[in-house]
Design a protein around this motif. Structure first.
Motif, short mmCIF file in Angstrom:
data_model
loop_
_atom_site.label_atom_id
_atom_site.label_comp_id
_atom_site.label_asym_id
_atom_site.label_seq_id
_atom_site.Cartn_x
_atom_site.Cartn_y
_atom_site.Cartn_z
N PRO A 124 0.80 -1.22 0.00
CA PRO A 124 0.00 0.00 0.00
C PRO A 124 0.84 1.28 0.00
CG PRO A 124 -0.01 -1.02 2.17
CD PRO A 124 0.67 -1.98 1.24
N ARG A 125 2.14 1.15 0.29
CA ARG A 125 3.02 2.32 0.30
C ARG A 125 3.90 2.38 -0.95
NH1 ARG A 125 4.67 1.37 6.56
NH2 ARG A 125 2.56 1.65 7.37
N GLN A 126 3.41 1.77 -2.01
CA GLN A 126 4.14 1.77 -3.28
C GLN A 126 3.22 2.29 -4.40
OE1 GLN A 126 5.52 -2.43 -2.13
NE2 GLN A 126 6.92 -1.82 -3.76
N PRO A 127 2.89 3.58 -4.35
CA PRO A 127 1.99 4.12 -5.38
C PRO A 127 2.57 4.02 -6.78
CG PRO A 127 2.96 5.88 -4.07
CD PRO A 127 3.32 4.59 -3.40
N GLU A 128 3.90 4.02 -6.90
CA GLU A 128 4.52 3.90 -8.22
C GLU A 128 4.18 2.54 -8.84
OE1 GLU A 128 7.30 5.76 -5.13
OE2 GLU A 128 6.22 3.86 -5.31
N ALA A 129 4.24 1.49 -8.02
CA ALA A 129 3.93 0.15 -8.50
C ALA A 129 2.45 0.05 -8.86
CB ALA A 129 4.31 -0.89 -7.46
N LYS A 130 1.59 0.60 -8.00
CA LYS A 130 0.15 0.59 -8.29
C LYS A 130 -0.11 1.26 -9.63
CE LYS A 130 -4.20 2.49 -6.55
NZ LYS A 130 -4.81 3.35 -5.53
N GLY A 131 0.51 2.39 -9.87
CA GLY A 131 0.34 3.10 -11.15
C GLY A 131 0.85 2.29 -12.32
N LEU A 132 1.98 1.64 -12.16
CA LEU A 132 2.54 0.80 -13.22
C LEU A 132 1.57 -0.31 -13.60
CD1 LEU A 132 4.87 -0.42 -15.00
CD2 LEU A 132 5.59 -1.64 -12.94
#
Length: 165
Positions: A124-132
């Motif tokens: 949940p603290r990896q917004p870059e991965a979520k966006g990818l």
């Protein structure tokens, strides 16, 4: 271990193992990131290295001029599904689309090995991965409007195209 040049660049794909010394800098940086964001890097030790080895798994590095810049892996989740793990781009090489290239290679190889679905979770603290993953066509298996911290690991899935013979 195999290496395949990437079209029009100095990038190549090295199909290898988690224990490859070339992977160590990426995995060390990933461990540091997990420690910084979550206080633990235990997820990196959750699965034995052989789960990321053929024929049911894969581990690859994206190399530029022979040096690792990104990498990723998958392991068998069920007979039709692989679970992506360890998708990572070295901090000095971000914002170049390298993680997306890693995803593409992993998806293609999984499809060629007969898998029809990809499953993954990101923190949940990896917004870059979520966006990818959203940009790469992954379907969130959670409410994207909810506070990620209230969900825990964020699960995604994607159905793969079956390769034509």
């Amino acid at each position: 271990m195999t290496s395949t040049p990437s079209r029009g660049s100095a990038l190549s794909v090295r199909r290898t193992t988690v224990d490859d010394p070339l992977a160590r800098p990426l995995l060390d940086e990933l461990a540091h990131e997990y420690l910084t964001r979550y206080g633990s890097d235990a997820d990196l030790r959750r699965y034995p290295p052989e789960e990321f080895a053929p024929p049911q798994g894969a581990f690859l590095l994206l190399l530029e001029h022979g040096r690792p810049v990104a990498g990723g892996a998958y392991r068998r989740h069920d007979p039709h599904t692989v679970e992506l793990k360890r998708i990572w781009t070295h901090s000095a090489h971000r914002r170049r689309g390298l993680a997306r290239r890693v995803l593409t290679v992993l998806e293609r190889e999984a499809a060629h090995r007969g898998y029809s679905r990809v499953y993954l979770t990101t923190g949940p603290r990896q917004p870059e991965a979520k966006g990818l993953y959203l940009a790469a066509g992954y379907r969130p298996l959670f409410d994207p409007s909810a506070d990620p911290e209230s969900i825990g690991p964020l699960p995604f899935e994607k159905h793969l195209e079956t390769p034509k013979p």
